[in-house]
Design an enzyme around this catalytic site. Structure first.
Site, PDB file in Angstrom:
ATOM      1  N   GLU A  63     -10.242 -19.141   5.805  1.00  0.00           N
ATOM      2  CA  GLU A  63     -10.659 -18.220   6.861  1.00  0.00           C
ATOM      3  C   GLU A  63     -11.299 -16.961   6.305  1.00  0.00           C
ATOM      4  O   GLU A  63     -12.299 -16.483   6.841  1.00  0.00           O
ATOM      5  CB  GLU A  63      -9.452 -17.803   7.729  1.00  0.00           C
ATOM      6  CG  GLU A  63      -8.746 -18.939   8.408  1.00  0.00           C
ATOM      7  CD  GLU A  63      -7.553 -19.470   7.628  1.00  0.00           C
ATOM      8  OE1 GLU A  63      -6.562 -19.841   8.266  1.00  0.00           O
ATOM      9  OE2 GLU A  63      -7.629 -19.524   6.383  1.00  0.00           O
ATOM     10  N   CYS A  71      -4.835 -13.771   7.379  1.00  0.00           N
ATOM     11  CA  CYS A  71      -6.083 -14.222   7.990  1.00  0.00           C
ATOM     12  C   CYS A  71      -6.160 -13.797   9.453  1.00  0.00           C
ATOM     13  O   CYS A  71      -7.229 -13.411   9.930  1.00  0.00           O
ATOM     14  CB  CYS A  71      -6.214 -15.730   7.851  1.00  0.00           C
ATOM     15  SG  CYS A  71      -6.403 -16.251   6.119  1.00  0.00           S
ATOM     16  N   CYS A 125      -2.624 -17.819   8.675  1.00  0.00           N
ATOM     17  CA  CYS A 125      -1.477 -17.012   8.260  1.00  0.00           C
ATOM     18  C   CYS A 125      -1.650 -15.586   8.800  1.00  0.00           C
ATOM     19  O   CYS A 125      -2.679 -15.261   9.392  1.00  0.00           O
ATOM     20  CB  CYS A 125      -1.372 -16.997   6.731  1.00  0.00           C
ATOM     21  SG  CYS A 125      -2.676 -16.034   5.921  1.00  0.00           S
TER      22      CYS A 125
END
Length: 149
Positions: A58, A89, A86
């Protein structure tokens, strides 16, 4: 009627990126950014190659998409990523103001939702698109890793 450019179509493209990561020995997560039914950025995890814990798929694709459009905000763009982002990101996605996030497999241990990370209030989220395909690739990767050690 079949829609050629739907979430499944673009998630398949993100899965190709995940497979490329897999072949390189990276955790197989792939991501693409789409604007006006056109892929404007694509990447996959590069943490091992770059020796950089922030080199998630990402993060790579956010930078690439911003460079492509010539600005830091990804409004009117959609991120397709094979694994739930996560919290790192998700934070970057918050600041990018991306319009939509579509992810495949859930990350029940480290995903942004279980960590309580918020996305931009205008960001729409779709989860579970080709989740089984993404999950199987991740499971295969980690099984092979365990067998090597």
């Amino acid at each position: 009627m079949l829609q050629p450019f739907d979430d499944t179509y673009f998630m398949k493209k993100a899965l190709l990126e995940a497979e490329e990561a897999y072949e390189k020995g990276e955790i197989p997560v792939g991501a693409i950014v789409v604007a006006n039914n056109t892929i404007i950025a694509r990447s996959h995890n590069l943490t091992e190659l770059l020796n950089d814990v922030t080199a998630h798929a990402e993060m790579q694709v956010i930078t690439s998409a911003a460079n492509h459009i010539g600005g830091k905000y990804l409004t009117d763009c959609t991120l397709y990523v094979t694994l739930e982002p996560c919290q790192m990101c998700a934070g970057a996605l918050y600041w990018s103001q991306i319009s939509k996030i579509v992810f495949g497999a859930e990350d029940t241990q480290r995903g942004y939702r279980v960590m309580g990370t918020k996305l931009h209030p205008k960001t729409k989220v779709v989860s579970g698109v080709l989740a089984e395909d993404a999950s199987l690739l991740l499971k295969r990767f980690f099984i092979e890793r365990r067998n090597l050690n």
